[in-house]
Design a protein around this motif. Structure first.
Motif, PDB file in Angstrom:
ATOM      1  N   UNK A  37       1.704  -7.994 -82.619  1.00  0.00           N
ATOM      2  CA  UNK A  37       0.977  -8.465 -81.444  1.00  0.00           C
ATOM      3  C   UNK A  37       1.959  -8.922 -80.367  1.00  0.00           C
ATOM      4  N   UNK A  38       1.645  -8.677 -79.105  1.00  0.00           N
ATOM      5  CA  UNK A  38       2.500  -9.050 -77.983  1.00  0.00           C
ATOM      6  C   UNK A  38       1.734  -9.907 -76.999  1.00  0.00           C
ATOM      7  N   UNK A  39       2.474 -10.643 -76.189  1.00  0.00           N
ATOM      8  CA  UNK A  39       1.878 -11.496 -75.173  1.00  0.00           C
ATOM      9  C   UNK A  39       2.744 -11.456 -73.927  1.00  0.00           C
ATOM     10  N   UNK A  40       2.146 -11.247 -72.792  1.00  0.00           N
ATOM     11  CA  UNK A  40       2.886 -11.125 -71.536  1.00  0.00           C
ATOM     12  C   UNK A  40       3.529 -12.464 -71.175  1.00  0.00           C
ATOM     13  N   UNK A  41       4.797 -12.429 -70.779  1.00  0.00           N
ATOM     14  CA  UNK A  41       5.530 -13.620 -70.368  1.00  0.00           C
ATOM     15  C   UNK A  41       6.140 -13.342 -68.998  1.00  0.00           C
ATOM     16  N   UNK A  42       5.476 -13.844 -67.951  1.00  0.00           N
ATOM     17  CA  UNK A  42       5.921 -13.565 -66.584  1.00  0.00           C
ATOM     18  C   UNK A  42       7.281 -14.183 -66.284  1.00  0.00           C
ATOM     19  N   UNK A  43       7.565 -15.354 -66.856  1.00  0.00           N
ATOM     20  CA  UNK A  43       8.859 -15.996 -66.616  1.00  0.00           C
ATOM     21  C   UNK A  43       9.998 -15.137 -67.160  1.00  0.00           C
ATOM     22  N   UNK A  44       9.801 -14.547 -68.333  1.00  0.00           N
ATOM     23  CA  UNK A  44      10.820 -13.677 -68.902  1.00  0.00           C
ATOM     24  C   UNK A  44      10.980 -12.404 -68.085  1.00  0.00           C
ATOM     25  N   UNK A  45       9.857 -11.839 -67.639  1.00  0.00           N
ATOM     26  CA  UNK A  45       9.918 -10.607 -66.848  1.00  0.00           C
ATOM     27  C   UNK A  45      10.615 -10.830 -65.513  1.00  0.00           C
ATOM     28  N   UNK A  49      16.364  -7.405 -64.893  1.00  0.00           N
ATOM     29  CA  UNK A  49      16.714  -6.569 -63.725  1.00  0.00           C
ATOM     30  C   UNK A  49      15.703  -5.444 -63.542  1.00  0.00           C
ATOM     31  N   UNK A  50      15.386  -5.138 -62.298  1.00  0.00           N
ATOM     32  CA  UNK A  50      14.421  -4.099 -61.970  1.00  0.00           C
ATOM     33  C   UNK A  50      15.168  -2.790 -61.759  1.00  0.00           C
ATOM     34  N   UNK A  51      15.100  -1.914 -62.755  1.00  0.00           N
ATOM     35  CA  UNK A  51      15.864  -0.676 -62.734  1.00  0.00           C
ATOM     36  C   UNK A  51      15.062   0.513 -62.233  1.00  0.00           C
ATOM     37  N   UNK A  52      13.724   0.399 -62.242  1.00  0.00           N
ATOM     38  CA  UNK A  52      12.858   1.495 -61.798  1.00  0.00           C
ATOM     39  C   UNK A  52      12.284   1.133 -60.438  1.00  0.00           C
ATOM     40  N   UNK A  53      12.578   1.945 -59.451  1.00  0.00           N
ATOM     41  CA  UNK A  53      12.071   1.690 -58.101  1.00  0.00           C
ATOM     42  C   UNK A  53      10.597   2.046 -58.005  1.00  0.00           C
ATOM     43  N   UNK A  54       9.949   1.604 -56.913  1.00  0.00           N
ATOM     44  CA  UNK A  54       8.536   1.932 -56.715  1.00  0.00           C
ATOM     45  C   UNK A  54       8.324   3.435 -56.621  1.00  0.00           C
ATOM     46  N   UNK A  55       9.290   4.118 -55.986  1.00  0.00           N
ATOM     47  CA  UNK A  55       9.167   5.570 -55.861  1.00  0.00           C
ATOM     48  C   UNK A  55       9.275   6.250 -57.228  1.00  0.00           C
ATOM     49  N   UNK A  56      10.239   5.760 -58.033  1.00  0.00           N
ATOM     50  CA  UNK A  56      10.372   6.319 -59.384  1.00  0.00           C
ATOM     51  C   UNK A  56       9.122   6.058 -60.210  1.00  0.00           C
ATOM     52  N   UNK A  57       8.543   4.879 -60.054  1.00  0.00           N
ATOM     53  CA  UNK A  57       7.354   4.521 -60.827  1.00  0.00           C
ATOM     54  C   UNK A  57       6.168   5.405 -60.456  1.00  0.00           C
ATOM     55  N   UNK A  58       6.021   5.688 -59.157  1.00  0.00           N
ATOM     56  CA  UNK A  58       4.937   6.566 -58.721  1.00  0.00           C
ATOM     57  C   UNK A  58       5.106   7.961 -59.322  1.00  0.00           C
ATOM     58  N   UNK A  59       6.347   8.410 -59.402  1.00  0.00           N
ATOM     59  CA  UNK A  59       6.615   9.727 -59.981  1.00  0.00           C
ATOM     60  C   UNK A  59       6.272   9.761 -61.471  1.00  0.00           C
ATOM     61  N   UNK A  60       6.524   8.657 -62.178  1.00  0.00           N
ATOM     62  CA  UNK A  60       6.293   8.613 -63.619  1.00  0.00           C
ATOM     63  C   UNK A  60       4.810   8.577 -63.974  1.00  0.00           C
ATOM     64  N   UNK A  61       3.991   7.929 -63.137  1.00  0.00           N
ATOM     65  CA  UNK A  61       2.581   7.734 -63.485  1.00  0.00           C
ATOM     66  C   UNK A  61       1.653   8.731 -62.798  1.00  0.00           C
ATOM     67  N   UNK A  62       2.182   9.582 -61.915  1.00  0.00           N
ATOM     68  CA  UNK A  62       1.285  10.510 -61.227  1.00  0.00           C
ATOM     69  C   UNK A  62       0.740  11.548 -62.218  1.00  0.00           C
ATOM     70  N   UNK A  63      -0.433  12.077 -61.934  1.00  0.00           N
ATOM     71  CA  UNK A  63      -1.076  13.059 -62.807  1.00  0.00           C
ATOM     72  C   UNK A  63      -0.309  14.374 -62.721  1.00  0.00           C
ATOM     73  N   UNK A  64       0.211  14.879 -63.830  1.00  0.00           N
ATOM     74  CA  UNK A  64       1.024  16.105 -63.776  1.00  0.00           C
ATOM     75  C   UNK A  64       0.173  17.326 -63.435  1.00  0.00           C
ATOM     76  N   UNK A  65       0.799  18.274 -62.777  1.00  0.00           N
ATOM     77  CA  UNK A  65       0.118  19.531 -62.449  1.00  0.00           C
ATOM     78  C   UNK A  65       0.124  20.455 -63.650  1.00  0.00           C
ATOM     79  N   UNK A  66      -0.641  21.546 -63.552  1.00  0.00           N
ATOM     80  CA  UNK A  66      -0.694  22.524 -64.642  1.00  0.00           C
ATOM     81  C   UNK A  66       0.677  23.146 -64.872  1.00  0.00           C
ATOM     82  N   UNK A  67       1.447  23.352 -63.767  1.00  0.00           N
ATOM     83  CA  UNK A  67       2.780  23.941 -63.907  1.00  0.00           C
ATOM     84  C   UNK A  67       3.722  23.002 -64.649  1.00  0.00           C
ATOM     85  N   UNK A  68       3.626  21.693 -64.351  1.00  0.00           N
ATOM     86  CA  UNK A  68       4.484  20.726 -65.026  1.00  0.00           C
ATOM     87  C   UNK A  68       4.155  20.631 -66.515  1.00  0.00           C
ATOM     88  N   UNK A  69       2.859  20.699 -66.828  1.00  0.00           N
ATOM     89  CA  UNK A  69       2.457  20.642 -68.234  1.00  0.00           C
ATOM     90  C   UNK A  69       2.967  21.863 -68.983  1.00  0.00           C
TER      91      UNK A  69
END
Length: 411
Positions: A37-45, A49-69
């Motif tokens: 079991x896990x529990x979110x800890x905002x102080x620890x987060x 260090x923030x290694x993934x930029x907002x642009x990288x994050x958008x790329x990771x979570x976007x819905x992949x196309x049929x070609x990418x799949x």
């Protein structure tokens, strides 16, 4: 070829059945690798260090196309280990034009909703079926009083499925038609709620204007029936049985569950039938025995979905009970009566379609296998009695074995 013939458990038991050994290994590694079991800890987060930029994050979570799949699928090794569906990478590459629509739709829906399309469609179909059934029959299902059990799935996936069903998730322990549904072995602590109810029922009659004959009738017809449903599936601990019967005896003699009387008739005598000088009260342990034996017979011979499910879960292919199933609350009770029911059961021949010709006891109280010397009949014969009947007349084969021919002559 390497294989494990026997496995010794921590409690000293030795398993030789391959199915049971496999289940022990599966349970072991599931417990070993399962996520805690896990529990979110905002102080620890905040200090990480923030290694993934907002642009990288958008790329990771976007819905992949049929070609990418398709590109990801064709990057699989052709002979890579199969996934849960059992198919290696070569299957998807060779059959891509056939499976492409389902694979792409399932992957894209997983990115959108956290579940694959087929699973979500199944849940929606179930919800629609319940609604259609209510409209057609007038028997509307009260979803607020319904419960659904979920397997080991993520919290997000569970939340999405529940939002479609609109049914509350249920966890052990819970109650169904008066029976406490548990995991693992039944202990005194598990049945304490029923013991409290049992005792409160006796206390509620304290001081009422009833004769001793009235107290006997209350115990015999009302109190004795309270644990019936639980007795039907669980083997109760001996200490709980002793406590309940002590309260019953005290109530008969004093009108109170905890108040005792110095001179009384023995409980064994009171539990005899009336024509033998007793009061006709049933011993709770004997009731528990009888109901569990009935349950074992229903599982052994029943054709209901429940009986089939329990046989698949708890019974080996040779008809014996599995010695290790974790967790199983009902296995303890079934173990105590499985052999008893097996040894005492008899078949009455009708059409013969469900009676095994060689192994079931249908010749008096014996089977053909028992009438012959041990080992004379192979263990994998599948013939039914109906295979040897023609227009309700026996059509037995000619055999060279004198012992077998002697058995056929008895038939």
């Amino acid at each position: 070829m390497n294989f494990i013939k026997e496995l010794k458990l921590e409690d000293g038991r030795v398993l030789s059945n391959s199915e049971e050994i496999g289940e022990v290994f599966a349970n072991h590694f599931h417990e070993f690798f399962k996520r805690g079991s896990t529990q979110r800890n905002d102080e620890l987060l905040a200090v990480l260090p923030r290694l993934v930029s907002d642009r990288d994050n958008e790329m990771l979570v976007h819905v992949p196309s049929a070609e990418e799949i398709k590109a990801a699928v064709f990057d699989l090794g052709p002979s890579s280990a199969p996934g849960p569906d059992g198919f290696p990478g070569a299957f998807y590459m060779y059959c891509w034009e056939i499976v492409r629509p389902d694979v792409c739709c399932g992957v894209q829906n997983y990115f959108r909703e956290g579940v694959v399309t087929k699973e979500l469609k199944g849940v929606k179909s179930l919800k629609k079926f319940l609604e259609d059934y209510g409209q057609a029959s007038g028997q509307n299902i009260n979803l607020s009083k319904s419960k659904v059990f979920m397997g080991r799935i993520s919290a997000a996936r569970k939340e999405r499925l529940l939002s479609v069903l609109q049914i509350l998730a249920c966890y052990f322990s819970t109650k169904y038609v008066g029976v406490e549904l548990l995991k693992g072995r039944v202990t005194k602590a598990n049945v304490l709620p029923l013991l409290d109810h049992f005792k409160k029922k006796l206390s509620s009659w304290k001081g009422r204007l009833l004769s001793q004959a009235g107290w006997v009738e209350l115990v015999r017809s009302v109190i004795g029936s309270i644990p019936i449903y639980n007795f039907s599936v669980y083997y109760w601990p001996a200490t709980t049985i002793v406590s309940m019967e002590r309260w019953m005896s005290n109530f008969i003699w004093t009108g109170e569950s905890e108040k005792t009387r110095a001179i009384t008739v023995k409980w064994d005598t009171m539990c005899k039938p009336k024509n033998e000088g007793g009061l006709g009260i049933r011993r709770l342990r004997e009731v528990n025995f009888a109901l569990l034996a009935k349950f074992a017979w229903a599982i052994r011979s029943g054709s209901s979905n429940l009986a089939i499910f329990i046989r698949c879960r708890l019974v080996n292919k040779d008809g014996t009970l599995k010695s290790h199933v974790n967790p199983s609350t009902i296995l303890t009770g079934l173990k105590k009566f499985w052999s008893f029911v097996q040894n005492e059961e008899r078949w009455v021949v009708g059409s013969g379609e469900s009676i095994r010709f060689w192994y079931d006891r249908w010749i008096g109280n014996q089977s053909i296998e028992e009438l012959l010397q041990p080992g004379r009949i192979p263990i994998n014969l599948s013939a039914k009695i109906s295979d040897f009947l023609e227009d309700n007349k026996w059509e037995l084969p000619q055999v060279e074995s004198r012992a077998l021919q002697s058995v056929f002559n008895k038939i």
